[in-house]
Write an enzyme that holds these catalytic residues in place. Sequence first.
Site, PDB file in Angstrom:
ATOM      1  NE  ARG A 102      32.949 -22.212  89.636  1.00 50.96           N
ATOM      2  CZ  ARG A 102      31.643 -21.695  89.402  1.00 50.96           C
ATOM      3  NH1 ARG A 102      31.267 -21.798  88.348  1.00 50.96           N
ATOM      4  NH2 ARG A 102      30.924 -21.321  90.408  1.00 50.96           N
ATOM      5  CB  CYS A 158      36.682 -20.952  94.879  1.00 49.43           C
ATOM      6  SG  CYS A 158      38.291 -22.065  94.938  1.00 49.43           S
ATOM      7  N   PRO A 160      29.482 -17.785  86.074  1.00 50.69           N
ATOM      8  CG  PRO A 160      28.631 -16.192  84.391  1.00 50.69           C
ATOM      9  CD  PRO A 160      29.483 -16.287  85.626  1.00 50.69           C
ATOM     10  CB  VAL A 161      27.576 -23.049  83.711  1.00 48.59           C
ATOM     11  CG1 VAL A 161      28.724 -23.341  84.899  1.00 48.59           C
ATOM     12  CG2 VAL A 161      26.389 -22.999  84.330  1.00 48.59           C
ATOM     13  CG  ASP A 162      25.191 -17.501  81.649  1.00 41.64           C
ATOM     14  OD1 ASP A 162      25.030 -18.471  82.694  1.00 41.64           O
ATOM     15  OD2 ASP A 162      24.763 -16.521  81.636  1.00 41.64           O
ATOM     16  CG  ASP A 175      44.259 -20.327  89.004  1.00 38.07           C
ATOM     17  OD1 ASP A 175      43.434 -19.595  89.269  1.00 38.07           O
ATOM     18  OD2 ASP A 175      44.082 -21.198  88.349  1.00 38.07           O
ATOM     19  CB  ILE A 193      40.380 -13.820  84.480  1.00 36.64           C
ATOM     20  CG1 ILE A 193      41.519 -13.871  83.585  1.00 36.64           C
ATOM     21  CG2 ILE A 193      39.731 -15.160  84.295  1.00 36.64           C
ATOM     22  CD1 ILE A 193      41.523 -13.739  82.164  1.00 36.64           C
TER      23      ILE A 193
END
Length: 418
Positions: free
Chosen positions: A92, A116, A122-124, A306, A328
């Site tokens: 990503r 992953c 989303p990349v909005d 993470d 998140i």
Amino acid sequence: MDYFEIEGKNKLFGDIDISGAKNAVLPLMAAAILNDRALTITNVPKLSDSITMGNLIKGMGGEVNFDHSSIIIDPKKLNIPYAPYKLVKTMRASFYVLGPLVARFGEAKVSLPGGCAWGPRPVDFHLEGLKKLGIDISLEAGYVIAKSKKIVGNKIVFPKISVGATGNVLMAAVLAEGDTEIHNAAAEPEIQQLCLLLNQMGAKISGIGTNILKIQGVENLGGVDSIKVIPDRIEAGTFLIAVAATGGRVRLNNVEPKHMESVTSLLKQSNIDIEIEKDSILVTSTGSDMKACNMETNEYPGFPTDLQAQWMLLMSLSIGDSTIKENIYFDRFTHILELNRLGCDVRLHKDHAVIKGDRSLIGADVMSTDIRASAALIIAALCAEGLTSISRVYHIDRGYDRIEEKLVKVGAKITRKK
């Protein structure tokens, strides 16, 4: 396909040297596209993701050379603003190249990202932010087509803090005409280092480390010769939790304790002995008298998403029940089924998990589903009675630098097999 065999019930003693941060080196490599000379990045972790990003830059015409723990990127001959699906689908963070490419060339064609398997990310926010800078964005056959005759500064307010979107918009805005303000910007140490590198190139960014970044656009950037990657706070946190869970006494070297405060403070609440020095952390644990603590993930300086899977495993071994709320990525819970196979008792209720404590784990065959879930399974296997086999460990190779070697050095019994 590689897998790990792990024999549990061994306490950990010794020293572990923490590698450079995966989440810092990848945006730094993308930012090298804007440099006007060869950039040497040192303290680079040995990860498959670093190699993937290097191959992506090579495919665009740049020169990339790996030298032990350094990467040298010369962008002068880079002339193909194109990031193909075959590379971007595996990682990503490859999408980070969109901002610097359109800033340098006025156009870019970048595949929508992969990475992953858990949940949509989303990349909005990336695209809407770039549109605010006057960049024309369209989607064609799974690719983002970005074009701009002139990038123009603007006020950008992200609906939610996004590390990736902050980095991408930042790398485009530094060459905008006029000023840009990014509100709800990420304040993570990895974004702070990206800002510092861009400023060394000649950008004018202020508000670093806050949630409002101000960028005074410049006509062109100069160059910088080298930068050292900050320590990996997620790797360090993973090892802290591993020692807390198994028991033992381990000193982590090459850390930045300030970046670790949300983790070390919660470990202390859980009855884990933490001693903090200038660039090291000493963790001591019996592995048997941890106290359960509720936890919520949040943007920096909150507890990192993470480390959520690893913390879930620790709470399964602690005295008492606890909850984890994931703020998140709401569906980042694919590791629950695999942890339960080893003897954990975790139940999911919408955006939070309920963890039954004081569990006894038994070795089993389990499967990695993503980078951080893999780390949680390794720690669980180290605590389990008997032998555990973990398949699909290519995930762990994307995010951890020689994790099995570092664990073996401090007493773990872990073997990589094919």
